[in-house]
Each structure stands twice: as structure tokens, then as C-alpha cells.
Motif scaffolding. Structure first.
Motif, PDB file in Angstrom:
ATOM      1  N   ARG A  24       0.819  -1.210   0.000  1.00  0.00           N
ATOM      2  CA  ARG A  24       0.000   0.000   0.000  1.00  0.00           C
ATOM      3  C   ARG A  24       0.857   1.266   0.000  1.00  0.00           C
ATOM      4  O   ARG A  24       0.459   2.293  -0.542  1.00  0.00           O
ATOM      5  CB  ARG A  24      -0.959   0.013   1.201  1.00  0.00           C
ATOM      6  N   GLU A  25       2.055   1.198   0.577  1.00  0.00           N
ATOM      7  CA  GLU A  25       2.964   2.351   0.557  1.00  0.00           C
ATOM      8  C   GLU A  25       3.489   2.636  -0.845  1.00  0.00           C
ATOM      9  O   GLU A  25       3.811   3.783  -1.168  1.00  0.00           O
ATOM     10  CB  GLU A  25       4.144   2.107   1.504  1.00  0.00           C
ATOM     11  N   LEU A  26       3.580   1.608  -1.679  1.00  0.00           N
ATOM     12  CA  LEU A  26       4.090   1.776  -3.030  1.00  0.00           C
ATOM     13  C   LEU A  26       3.023   2.238  -4.023  1.00  0.00           C
ATOM     14  O   LEU A  26       3.345   2.827  -5.057  1.00  0.00           O
ATOM     15  CB  LEU A  26       4.702   0.464  -3.537  1.00  0.00           C
ATOM     16  N   GLU A  27       1.775   1.966  -3.727  1.00  0.00           N
ATOM     17  CA  GLU A  27       0.693   2.300  -4.651  1.00  0.00           C
ATOM     18  C   GLU A  27       0.667   3.769  -5.074  1.00  0.00           C
ATOM     19  O   GLU A  27       0.416   4.051  -6.255  1.00  0.00           O
ATOM     20  CB  GLU A  27      -0.655   1.895  -4.069  1.00  0.00           C
ATOM     21  N   PRO A  28       0.924   4.744  -4.187  1.00  0.00           N
ATOM     22  CA  PRO A  28       0.892   6.144  -4.633  1.00  0.00           C
ATOM     23  C   PRO A  28       1.854   6.453  -5.777  1.00  0.00           C
ATOM     24  O   PRO A  28       1.578   7.326  -6.602  1.00  0.00           O
ATOM     25  CB  PRO A  28       1.254   6.935  -3.377  1.00  0.00           C
ATOM     26  N   MET A  29       2.966   5.726  -5.862  1.00  0.00           N
ATOM     27  CA  MET A  29       3.895   5.950  -6.975  1.00  0.00           C
ATOM     28  C   MET A  29       3.223   5.623  -8.303  1.00  0.00           C
ATOM     29  O   MET A  29       3.421   6.323  -9.297  1.00  0.00           O
ATOM     30  CB  MET A  29       5.154   5.104  -6.796  1.00  0.00           C
ATOM     31  N   PHE A  30       2.421   4.570  -8.326  1.00  0.00           N
ATOM     32  CA  PHE A  30       1.756   4.185  -9.564  1.00  0.00           C
ATOM     33  C   PHE A  30       0.608   5.134  -9.894  1.00  0.00           C
ATOM     34  O   PHE A  30       0.335   5.388 -11.066  1.00  0.00           O
ATOM     35  CB  PHE A  30       1.302   2.725  -9.500  1.00  0.00           C
ATOM     36  N   PHE A  31      -0.028   5.680  -8.875  1.00  0.00           N
ATOM     37  CA  PHE A  31      -1.052   6.696  -9.119  1.00  0.00           C
ATOM     38  C   PHE A  31      -0.410   7.958  -9.706  1.00  0.00           C
ATOM     39  O   PHE A  31      -0.970   8.601 -10.590  1.00  0.00           O
ATOM     40  CB  PHE A  31      -1.833   7.025  -7.846  1.00  0.00           C
ATOM     41  N   LYS A  32       0.799   8.268  -9.232  1.00  0.00           N
ATOM     42  CA  LYS A  32       1.526   9.428  -9.763  1.00  0.00           C
ATOM     43  C   LYS A  32       1.916   9.195 -11.223  1.00  0.00           C
ATOM     44  O   LYS A  32       1.791  10.096 -12.060  1.00  0.00           O
ATOM     45  CB  LYS A  32       2.769   9.698  -8.905  1.00  0.00           C
ATOM     46  N   ILE A  33       2.372   7.986 -11.532  1.00  0.00           N
ATOM     47  CA  ILE A  33       2.714   7.658 -12.918  1.00  0.00           C
ATOM     48  C   ILE A  33       1.482   7.807 -13.804  1.00  0.00           C
ATOM     49  O   ILE A  33       1.551   8.397 -14.884  1.00  0.00           O
ATOM     50  CB  ILE A  33       3.297   6.226 -13.019  1.00  0.00           C
ATOM     51  N   ALA A  34       0.352   7.284 -13.330  1.00  0.00           N
ATOM     52  CA  ALA A  34      -0.888   7.373 -14.111  1.00  0.00           C
ATOM     53  C   ALA A  34      -1.264   8.823 -14.369  1.00  0.00           C
ATOM     54  O   ALA A  34      -1.655   9.185 -15.490  1.00  0.00           O
ATOM     55  CB  ALA A  34      -2.021   6.652 -13.382  1.00  0.00           C
ATOM     56  N   LYS A  35      -1.105   9.662 -13.362  1.00  0.00           N
ATOM     57  CA  LYS A  35      -1.449  11.079 -13.506  1.00  0.00           C
ATOM     58  C   LYS A  35      -0.523  11.760 -14.518  1.00  0.00           C
ATOM     59  O   LYS A  35      -0.971  12.535 -15.358  1.00  0.00           O
ATOM     60  CB  LYS A  35      -1.356  11.773 -12.154  1.00  0.00           C
ATOM     61  N   GLU A  36       0.772  11.438 -14.439  1.00  0.00           N
ATOM     62  CA  GLU A  36       1.724  12.048 -15.362  1.00  0.00           C
ATOM     63  C   GLU A  36       1.549  11.554 -16.797  1.00  0.00           C
ATOM     64  O   GLU A  36       1.862  12.267 -17.749  1.00  0.00           O
ATOM     65  CB  GLU A  36       3.155  11.800 -14.887  1.00  0.00           C
ATOM     66  N   LEU A  37       1.027  10.339 -16.972  1.00  0.00           N
ATOM     67  CA  LEU A  37       0.828   9.789 -18.310  1.00  0.00           C
ATOM     68  C   LEU A  37      -0.524  10.161 -18.908  1.00  0.00           C
ATOM     69  O   LEU A  37      -0.773   9.875 -20.079  1.00  0.00           O
ATOM     70  CB  LEU A  37       0.953   8.265 -18.289  1.00  0.00           C
ATOM     71  N   ASP A  38      -1.364  10.794 -18.120  1.00  0.00           N
ATOM     72  CA  ASP A  38      -2.695  11.158 -18.604  1.00  0.00           C
ATOM     73  C   ASP A  38      -2.577  12.027 -19.867  1.00  0.00           C
ATOM     74  O   ASP A  38      -1.928  13.068 -19.862  1.00  0.00           O
ATOM     75  CB  ASP A  38      -3.469  11.904 -17.512  1.00  0.00           C
ATOM     76  N   GLY A  39      -3.153  11.530 -20.945  1.00  0.00           N
ATOM     77  CA  GLY A  39      -3.102  12.268 -22.204  1.00  0.00           C
ATOM     78  C   GLY A  39      -1.841  12.042 -23.016  1.00  0.00           C
ATOM     79  O   GLY A  39      -1.692  12.603 -24.094  1.00  0.00           O
ATOM     80  N   GLU A  40      -0.916  11.267 -22.503  1.00  0.00           N
ATOM     81  CA  GLU A  40       0.350  10.989 -23.200  1.00  0.00           C
ATOM     82  C   GLU A  40       0.299   9.598 -23.832  1.00  0.00           C
ATOM     83  O   GLU A  40      -0.512   8.767 -23.468  1.00  0.00           O
ATOM     84  CB  GLU A  40       1.524  11.044 -22.203  1.00  0.00           C
ATOM     85  N   ASP A  41       1.224   9.354 -24.726  1.00  0.00           N
ATOM     86  CA  ASP A  41       1.379   8.032 -25.324  1.00  0.00           C
ATOM     87  C   ASP A  41       2.162   7.164 -24.342  1.00  0.00           C
ATOM     88  O   ASP A  41       3.370   7.338 -24.167  1.00  0.00           O
ATOM     89  CB  ASP A  41       2.116   8.139 -26.658  1.00  0.00           C
ATOM     90  N   MET A  42       1.469   6.229 -23.694  1.00  0.00           N
ATOM     91  CA  MET A  42       2.088   5.396 -22.668  1.00  0.00           C
ATOM     92  C   MET A  42       3.272   4.616 -23.222  1.00  0.00           C
ATOM     93  O   MET A  42       4.282   4.434 -22.543  1.00  0.00           O
ATOM     94  CB  MET A  42       1.042   4.431 -22.097  1.00  0.00           C
ATOM     95  N   ASN A  43       3.186   4.167 -24.460  1.00  0.00           N
ATOM     96  CA  ASN A  43       4.279   3.381 -25.042  1.00  0.00           C
ATOM     97  C   ASN A  43       5.584   4.171 -25.112  1.00  0.00           C
ATOM     98  O   ASN A  43       6.664   3.599 -25.053  1.00  0.00           O
ATOM     99  CB  ASN A  43       3.893   2.886 -26.433  1.00  0.00           C
ATOM    100  N   ARG A  44       5.476   5.464 -25.212  1.00  0.00           N
ATOM    101  CA  ARG A  44       6.669   6.311 -25.279  1.00  0.00           C
ATOM    102  C   ARG A  44       7.435   6.301 -23.952  1.00  0.00           C
ATOM    103  O   ARG A  44       8.670   6.401 -23.935  1.00  0.00           O
ATOM    104  CB  ARG A  44       6.246   7.729 -25.633  1.00  0.00           C
TER     105      ARG A  44
END
Length: 181
Positions: A24-44
Motif C-alpha cells: 500500500r505504501e508503493l501504490e501512490p507511486m503508480f497513481f503518480k505515474i498514471a497522472k503524469e501519463l494522462d493524455g500521453e502516449d504510454m508506449n513512449r
């Protein structure tokens, strides 16, 4: 490694809460990644976080396997642990392939302590992962997957040898092979 905290059958129950807390302590990092990738090409950008994501999937899968004696479904990984953070099929498969080494160590540990029920159950999980990854064409889905599949097969062979040894020794001795004569 979250998974290395669970070392013995009596210690596993005590470690569930600690492992869950660390996940659960690590989950916020993945939420941050998702937020930063919003609208971006994830494959890039996928290559930048792929290794960490695979390790996280391995740890979550190990936690799930020990707690439930089942393999976690990718939808559960996505919904329960990653949220909106993108996970490609190769990420999931690579995490599962890495999981087999942890399952092998735990299987051998259980077997060496005379807990052949859990040892055999973990070997069965290894069979399931092996069948799923080898029947599906996963070799091209993740970086280094060919090597991961070779290691997975070696882990399965080690579990089989450990389980076989326990059965043979059990047949040779009336008592458990781990108990003093």
C-alpha cells in the motif's frame, strides 16, 4: 523485496499485515505515474517504469499466492493495486515469470520443514504459471521473457525434486523426515 519477508509457515501469517502495508505504501507511486501519463502516449514512456512495475507485480502476486494459494488475475492487479496506472500484458507475464523463483524458494522451504502440503500446493501454483506462460505466446511480450521462461522451468524442476525427495524419504521412514529418529 516484499516477498523475502515471508520466510516460514508460522511467520507468514504475521507478515501478511506488514507485506500489505508495504504494498500500500508503493501504490501512490503508480497513481503518480498514471497522472503524469494522462493524455500521453504510454508506449513512449513505458520503458522508464517497466522494471519497477514488473517487480511490484511480482511482489503483489507472491503476496496473493501465499495468502490465497491461487494466481492473481491481471484484472485484480489492475483494479486493486495499480488503479489507472497502465499495465501491459507483458508486464503482468514478466511479473508472474519472476514470481516463480519466489514460489520455488517457498516451496523448498516448506518441504524442508516437513510441511509438504504447502510445498505441494506451491508446486501446483508453479505448474499453473508454467502452463499459462508456455501455452500463451508470451516470449515477445516482455523484455527478457525468453530468459525468464528458462528460469521458471528450472524453478519448477527444483520444486519437483524437493517434493519427490520428501515423498521418497517419507516412504523410507515412518516418521516425518524432518523429525529426529
Amino acid at each position: 523485496h516484499i516477498s523475502s519477508n515471508c520466510s516460514g509457515s508460522s511467520g507468514i501469517n504475521a507478515e501478511y499485515g506488514d507485506a500489505s502495508k508495504k504494498i500500500r505504501e508503493l501504490e501512490p507511486m503508480f497513481f503518480k505515474i498514471a497522472k503524469e501519463l494522462d493524455g500521453e502516449d504510454m508506449n513512449r514512456y513505458h520503458r522508464a517504469f517497466r522494471a519497477g512495475l514488473e517487480e511490484f507485480i511480482e511482489a503483489v502476486s507472491f503476496y496473493w499466492a501465499i495468502k490465497h494459494l491461487t494466481i492473481i488475475h491481471p484484472d485484480v492487479v489492475q483494479r486493486e493495486f495499480l488503479g489507472e496506472c497502465p499495465m501491459l500484458p507483458g508486464d503482468y507475464f514478466a511479473g508472474l515469470a519472476d514470481l516463480t523463483g519466489e514460489l520455488m524458494r517457498m516451496c523448498i522451504s516448506f518441504s524442508s520443514k516437513g510441511d509438504d502440503v504447502r510445498g505441494f500446493a506451491l508446486r501446483e501454483l508453479l505448474y499453473q504459471v508454467n502452463a499459462g506462460l508456455t501455452m500463451s505466446d508470451t516470449r515477445d511480450l516482455a523484455h527478457g521473457m525468453n530468459r525468464k521462461l528458462e528460469v521458471m522451468l528450472n524453478s519448477l524442476k527444483k520444486c519437483e525434486a524437493s517434493n519427490y525427495t520428501i515423498r521418497v524419504r517419507g516412504a523410507e521412514f515412518e516418521d516425518s523426515p524432518t523429525q529426529p529418529c
